[in-house]
Design an enzyme around this catalytic site. Structure first.
Site, short mmCIF file in Angstrom:
data_model
loop_
_atom_site.label_atom_id
_atom_site.label_comp_id
_atom_site.label_asym_id
_atom_site.label_seq_id
_atom_site.Cartn_x
_atom_site.Cartn_y
_atom_site.Cartn_z
N THR A 104 13.23 30.35 -4.83
CA THR A 104 14.24 31.42 -4.79
C THR A 104 15.65 30.85 -4.80
O THR A 104 16.55 31.38 -5.47
CB THR A 104 14.03 32.27 -3.52
N SER A 149 7.41 28.72 -6.27
CA SER A 149 6.41 27.93 -5.55
C SER A 149 5.03 28.61 -5.56
O SER A 149 4.02 27.96 -5.29
CB SER A 149 6.87 27.64 -4.11
N THR A 180 9.97 29.46 -0.95
CA THR A 180 9.57 29.71 0.44
C THR A 180 8.08 30.07 0.56
O THR A 180 7.48 29.82 1.60
CB THR A 180 10.39 30.88 1.03
N ASP A 181 7.50 30.62 -0.50
CA ASP A 181 6.15 31.17 -0.34
C ASP A 181 5.08 30.12 -0.03
O ASP A 181 4.10 30.42 0.65
CB ASP A 181 5.75 31.98 -1.59
#
Lengths: 161, 161, 161, 161
Positions: free
Chosen positions: C11, C53, C82-83
């Site tokens: 992101t 990700s 972030t995932d």
């Protein structure tokens, strides 16, 4: 002279949703944006359902036409998605409302770096105050009659037919 | 239609100097700003000495008049400091150049959060293309004739005399 | 002390493509961002393929591990989606490279209003210089050991297991 | 772990006043900025009088010391003007409060384009959580002990003595 601004969404007003990681619609940016513009002209802001203009159906365009018809003002700016702006203009143009109606939008959302949204809003706000009654598309420094405009989607620009 | 834009400085174009901690003038923001606006109208950008309009003397205004006179274009936007915008307009107006000349600026510099610079640039760019020959001040959504405008410095707004 | 920064996308580094209207990856924002940070610490920036990700496969994580192994620096910041940040941390942690490796990212892309990207980059850059060798996730003001962190996707926050 | 943040003004928190055209102090940007950082660490924000650090006198530094002494938290970030940051550090250092106190600031105000404020805030927030008790200056990616730091005003960077 009062200026009516109709918010209908489009790229201009998209918002990044940090939970799902997508651009969609939340609260309109228009109230904050108009404050930022320090407008001394009187403005009436009307928010219609915010949507991607690719998702617009006949009923959505009929609602925009109804708002223009009902407006007490003779100068109207419509914030609209770029992909079908000429289609909406083609609904408004033949209605011959006797008002100056200007469709505008943005290639980059207002909340994203390098956005053209504020420029286009300023540009359209002047066109609505200066041109004779009619329906226009005003984008990126150029003004088009409603029946002579198309979006060149490959280049990302508006141009005459 | 080609639009001439004259950069003369003013609040619009001020730059924060991180060594001395002051707002002053460096490179104009106009080239980057015009790229951001994704203009499809042809633009000729002319940069005059950038200055605070409180520092302008007769020779500075004579230079702006000379640029307007020499311009091949009939649509001219002048980026100008707000404090003496009406004085410069009062030099340009009586010259009756047969061109549409629009002075604009900003209450907050382009590079500072919440600036009205882009809106005003867009607004003035439409006024220059749509109104008949004459000299105008276009700020924050309102258009003024050159001989009927003043800055209300206490409120930070432009208004008729 | 030199800081190595590995860009892998996420992101943090997403870019709005005005032609297709989607957030995707173009040039990394890191070179411009690092200049903006006016870093006086020496930095080695290494750009791996930029990706979401959620699209990372084992080979992508192996490549990140290989870059960390090969790095001459003992302080490494990884810009990551972030995932699946904890999954990559779980590949790096057991490798025990004897370096301080800090994964960070952003909930809002750097180029979108209200982004947390710069704060997180600053935060992670300090963690990499101050904590002992190990693998950490550093997001939004909190530091987690690689084996005790998860993303609460509903709330959009990182928390211990 | 709770982080205390002391706002004292400085370049970081300067605000452009559109009426007088100067950078000065109004409401602190810290509340909005902290919300933007999406902090998951607990934060106590304390606002002291906001001022240019060149205007600080002994009483101002005594007040900062008093706030640090009174704080219940062991991790403190002080937002401070850059010009006399080492002088304030030299008041706090010898007091040996047994807390980790980190002074930071910005070369460009938070509200001006290209500001380093968010990076420095993130950087200092990590230093305050990770280093042992003591007083530090943390700017632009480098950490300095309170008794070995100076601002190179010509270059606009912090460096050891």
């Amino acid at each position: 002279m009062t200026l009516r601004i109709l918010a209908t969404g489009g790229t201009f007003d998209k918002h990044y949703d940090e939970i799902n990681g997508k651009l969609s619609f939340g609260e309109s940016h228009l109230p904050a944006l108009l404050a930022r513009c320090r407008l001394t002209v009187e403005v009436a802001l009307e928010q219609l359902p915010l949507m991607d203009s690719l998702d617009m159906v006949d009923a959505d365009r009929a609602r925009i036409l109804a708002s223009c018809t009902a407006a007490a003002e003779n100068a109207i700016v419509i914030i609209h998605g770029t992909d079908t702006m000429p289609q909406t203009a083609a609904v408004l143009g033949p209605a011959q409302l006797g008002k100056t109606i200007v469709l505008t939008g943005a290639m980059i959302p207002y909340e994203i770096a390098n956005s053209d949204a504020m420029f286009n809003l300023g540009f359209a706000s002047a066109v609505a105050q200066t041109l004779p009654a009619g329906v226009y598309v005003a984008m990126n420094g150029k003004i088009f009659a409603w029946d002579n405009v198309q979006k060149n989607k490959a280049a990302g620009v508006f141009q005459p037919l």
